[in-house]
Design an enzyme around this catalytic site. Sequence first.
Site, PDB file in Angstrom:
ATOM      1  N   HIS A 172     -32.530  27.822  36.457  1.00 40.24           N
ATOM      2  CA  HIS A 172     -31.092  27.701  36.717  1.00 40.24           C
ATOM      3  C   HIS A 172     -30.367  26.958  35.595  1.00 40.24           C
ATOM      4  CE1 HIS A 172     -27.609  26.431  39.425  1.00 40.24           C
ATOM      5  NE2 HIS A 172     -27.683  27.730  39.630  1.00 40.24           N
TER       6      HIS A 172
ATOM      7  N   LYS B 169     -28.490  26.273  32.146  1.00 38.08           N
ATOM      8  CA  LYS B 169     -27.515  27.056  31.394  1.00 38.08           C
ATOM      9  C   LYS B 169     -27.154  26.245  30.152  1.00 38.08           C
ATOM     10  CE  LYS B 169     -25.523  27.149  35.478  1.00 38.08           C
ATOM     11  NZ  LYS B 169     -26.599  27.281  36.471  1.00 38.08           N
TER      12      LYS B 169
ATOM     13  N   ASP C 135     -26.646  26.541  15.683  1.00 31.71           N
ATOM     14  CA  ASP C 135     -26.990  25.922  14.402  1.00 31.71           C
ATOM     15  C   ASP C 135     -27.575  24.522  14.565  1.00 31.71           C
ATOM     16  OD1 ASP C 135     -26.258  28.133  12.927  1.00 31.71           O
ATOM     17  OD2 ASP C 135     -24.229  27.416  12.517  1.00 31.71           O
TER      18      ASP C 135
ATOM     19  N   HIS D  58     -17.254  25.671  42.064  1.00 36.30           N
ATOM     20  CA  HIS D  58     -18.662  25.863  41.688  1.00 36.30           C
ATOM     21  C   HIS D  58     -19.190  24.682  40.872  1.00 36.30           C
ATOM     22  CE1 HIS D  58     -21.984  28.005  39.401  1.00 36.30           C
ATOM     23  NE2 HIS D  58     -22.248  28.375  40.643  1.00 36.30           N
TER      24      HIS D  58
ATOM     25  N   LYS E 220     -20.583  20.977  39.591  1.00 39.14           N
ATOM     26  CA  LYS E 220     -21.677  20.121  40.056  1.00 39.14           C
ATOM     27  C   LYS E 220     -21.503  18.750  39.400  1.00 39.14           C
ATOM     28  CE  LYS E 220     -23.622  24.507  39.197  1.00 39.14           C
ATOM     29  NZ  LYS E 220     -23.359  25.156  40.429  1.00 39.14           N
TER      30      LYS E 220
ATOM     31  N   ASP F  36     -19.440   4.784  41.446  1.00 39.50           N
ATOM     32  CA  ASP F  36     -18.503   3.737  41.054  1.00 39.50           C
ATOM     33  C   ASP F  36     -17.786   4.168  39.774  1.00 39.50           C
ATOM     34  OD1 ASP F  36     -19.487   2.314  43.223  1.00 39.50           O
ATOM     35  OD2 ASP F  36     -20.911   1.154  42.038  1.00 39.50           O
TER      36      ASP F  36
END
Length: 400
Positions: free
Chosen positions: A146, A148, A153, A318, A320, A325
């Site tokens: 999962h 990504k 370079d 979507h 995450k 704090d």
Amino acid sequence: MKFVLILSGLLVLIIIWLVLDFRLGRRKHHLITSKIETGILHGELDIFTHGKEFFRRYFSELQKAQKHIHILYYIVKNDSLGREFFTILKEKARVGVEVRLLIDRLGSFTIKKKEIKELKDAGVLVAFSNRVKLPFLFYSAQVRNHRKISIIDGKVGFMGGFNIGKEYIDEDPKLSPWRDYQLIITGESVNFLQSEFLLDWNEYSSKKVQNEPSYFPKLPKGSIRHQFNPTEAGLLEGIFIDLIKKADKSIIIGTPYFIPSASIFRELLAARRRGVSITLLVPYTADHILVQEASFHFLRKLLTEGSLVYQYQNGFYHAKTILIDDKICDIGTANFDKRSLFLNKEINCYIYDPAFIERMRQVIKKDILDSKLLSLEDLNKPDLWRSVKETFARVISHFL
């Protein structure tokens, strides 16, 4: 009657096989997995929250590549955005840029042999991660890559929630506009993203690659303190628990799927009972069946304890993230669910820079303004069909 007995016997055998396959596959996975995390790194980070803005910059950076492009994605779709993406990769490969593309076998199932052949004919090196394979067919079908990440370079890195597909640029009417958080990273920490990509590439590709010096140019230190943590096979659970334990005042969680493990949820409730405020931001509209219903059991308890739960209404949420704090901000590929906790390969960035954390707080504040506050009364309204779905969702929650 005989037919029913035979059918029942076959069903029992299938269930026994699935259970054994999953447990033995998980045990083997745990045995071969070790914890990896960086020390504190210093780089420059910026964030994208909208797909069109992100992909303009991302495609521009790909087109500027001079030496190598290394890309790992969970989902690449065979649609207009996917084809534009492939066109750029083929063009760069034809002019001599080394292009390596690693995509999850099931996540990118819409990519056909024709597209793969065209990529390879142009010089793009393509590999599939996490193929379904013996001896643990069922378990291997559940474990997805999962992550990504992209490295260009050896100097510019990208990671976060966006995959490649038209819904990520607001071309899916049901899920538009799409809200996500994606980092662009420069500075010394790009070297670690490069290392992580090469580890995954060498695990799955028949064309192994050595750690060539050009992959790891000497990069300057930046101003933002952060570290990376790639996880799989249950390693993420302990990290999330440690984050929650660090909270003194507030915990903010943004996730498309809220299905925590029992241990994490106990820690969240303990934090709330010691006076830590808990704010949860989730989608109002679901993109998969049963994921919302699987969360309702946990949301009721959080609401009862005085937590705030917001449902994002301006499209699909979507992103995450976790904010602890004003000390820690987590942005990465992992959802707050059991699949990310125990099955998927994920990678998260933990940021310790006060200015960046405050910037993220303002991003989330804006998203909360586009959300509806969920009440306990909403969840407790009699609804037989919802109750049936909740029951089933709890049974299969480990795979959601």
